[in-house]
Design a protein around this motif. Structure first.
Motif, PDB file in Angstrom:
ATOM      1  N   UNK A  62       0.667   4.222   0.679  1.00  8.57           N
ATOM      2  CA  UNK A  62      -0.290   3.940   1.646  1.00  8.57           C
ATOM      3  C   UNK A  62       0.037   4.592   3.177  1.00  8.57           C
ATOM      4  N   UNK A  84      -5.207   3.069   5.049  1.00  2.36           N
ATOM      5  CA  UNK A  84      -5.813   4.152   4.179  1.00  2.36           C
ATOM      6  C   UNK A  84      -6.037   3.510   2.918  1.00  2.36           C
ATOM      7  N   UNK A 127      -1.208 -12.535   9.760  1.00  4.29           N
ATOM      8  CA  UNK A 127      -2.433 -11.924   9.340  1.00  4.29           C
ATOM      9  C   UNK A 127      -2.595 -12.196   7.769  1.00  4.29           C
ATOM     10  N   UNK A 184      -4.571 -10.245   4.630  1.00  4.76           N
ATOM     11  CA  UNK A 184      -5.456  -9.035   4.193  1.00  4.76           C
ATOM     12  C   UNK A 184      -5.513  -9.232   2.662  1.00  4.76           C
ATOM     13  N   UNK A 200      -6.663  -6.910  -0.736  1.00  3.10           N
ATOM     14  CA  UNK A 200      -6.578  -5.689  -1.679  1.00  3.10           C
ATOM     15  C   UNK A 200      -7.445  -5.971  -2.791  1.00  3.10           C
ATOM     16  N   UNK A 258      -7.520  -0.880  -6.644  1.00  3.41           N
ATOM     17  CA  UNK A 258      -7.446   0.694  -6.388  1.00  3.41           C
ATOM     18  C   UNK A 258      -8.172   0.930  -4.894  1.00  3.41           C
ATOM     19  N   UNK A 259      -7.719  -0.127  -4.074  1.00  8.10           N
ATOM     20  CA  UNK A 259      -8.061   0.064  -2.587  1.00  8.10           C
ATOM     21  C   UNK A 259      -7.007  -0.075  -1.841  1.00  8.10           C
ATOM     22  N   UNK A 260      -7.141   0.201  -0.384  1.00 12.15           N
ATOM     23  CA  UNK A 260      -6.273  -0.362   0.672  1.00 12.15           C
ATOM     24  C   UNK A 260      -6.264  -1.569   1.046  1.00 12.15           C
ATOM     25  N   UNK A 261      -5.433  -2.057   1.984  1.00 17.30           N
ATOM     26  CA  UNK A 261      -5.629  -3.644   2.484  1.00 17.30           C
ATOM     27  C   UNK A 261      -6.675  -3.412   3.514  1.00 17.30           C
ATOM     28  N   UNK A 320      -8.077  -6.205   6.592  1.00 18.96           N
ATOM     29  CA  UNK A 320      -7.800  -7.195   7.177  1.00 18.96           C
ATOM     30  C   UNK A 320      -8.941  -8.250   7.271  1.00 18.96           C
ATOM     31  N   UNK A 369      -2.822 -11.041   0.612  1.00 17.71           N
ATOM     32  CA  UNK A 369      -1.381 -10.759   1.185  1.00 17.71           C
ATOM     33  C   UNK A 369      -1.296 -11.590   2.485  1.00 17.71           C
ATOM     34  N   UNK A 388       5.673  -8.548   4.421  1.00 17.13           N
ATOM     35  CA  UNK A 388       4.789  -8.976   3.664  1.00 17.13           C
ATOM     36  C   UNK A 388       4.996 -10.052   2.805  1.00 17.13           C
TER      37      UNK A 388
END
Lengths: 114, 112
Positions: free
Chosen positions: A91, A106, B34, B36, B38, B41-44, B46, B90, B102
């Motif tokens: 990422x 991303x 924070x 987040x 996910x 198959x995606x990004x994190x 917020x 997360x 994390x």
């Protein structure tokens, strides 16, 4: 805003080959981060840049990994030579500088090294 | 050492029931925190952040979290779970610099 753009989204390569991952941060952001995600180790920071300058590369696993940020709108992460244990999702994230500012991630590049 | 601990690796709730995802931090001062999400198959993405302003933070999609210094906690809640909430969550902090720490993640499963 298009968000953070990464390419390719998927990469399958053979052991020993060179792999280059690309990232375009959000326009105006001046911090850029490269992460690796695996089942075993979770999310790990590899390196981050501030104003195009590498600030901390302590997470880069070994000399086979290198990262560059030639300008504010582009960064690359290169693995040469690649090994099967490099298989992971990579990422890229960007943010405005500052500890209170969130990072925008991303979609990731899924790398498989055979 | 400064750290973030997510107390549950997996949480299952029925659709329409409340969600509670637990996070504790260890630090000598109040960090930025924070949450987040996910999706597969995606990004994190917020959900919300705490940066020493209001202790009750409201985020997107009906989520909120309360910063409790006395308990060193920052638990994430939602009154009513939707199927679309199924994802990995997360809890993340930075302890005075831009490097994120994390949590190990909590996988939320929604039972129809």
């Amino acid at each position: 805003d298009a968000g953070v753009i990464q390419s390719p989204r998927h990469e399958v390569t053979e052991m020993g080959q060179e792999v280059t991952l690309r990232c375009k941060p959000i326009s105006g952001h001046n911090s850029l981060f490269w992460y690796r995600q695996t089942m075993m180790r979770g999310l790990e920071l590899l390196i981050y840049f501030n104003n195009n300058v590498p600030i901390d590369d302590s997470g880069m696993p070994e000399d086979r990994f290198s990262a560059k940020m030639p300008n504010a709108s582009f960064s690359t992460l290169k693995i040469q030579p690649s090994e099967p244990r490099d298989s992971a999702v990579y990422f890229c994230a960007s943010s405005f500088s500052g500890v209170d500012n969130e990072q925008f991630f991303g979609p990731g590049t899924r790398l498989t090294v055979l | 050492a400064q750290s973030v601990t997510q107390l549950d690796s997996h949480v299952s709730v029925s659709e329409g029931t409340p969600v509670l995802l637990r996070c504790n931090y260890s630090s000598s001062y109040s960090p930025s925190l924070f949450w987040y999400v996910q999706h597969p198959n995606k990004g994190l993405q917020l959900l919300l952040k705490y940066t020493s302003a209001a202790t009750l933070v409201k985020g997107i999609n009906g989520f909120e979290a309360e910063f409790k210094k006395s308990e060193t906690s920052f638990h994430l809640t939602k009154p009513s779970a939707h199927m679309s909430d199924a994802a990995e969550y997360f809890c993340i902090s930075n302890f005075g610099n831009e490097k994120l720490t994390f949590g190990t993640g909590t996988r939320l499963t929604i039972i129809p």
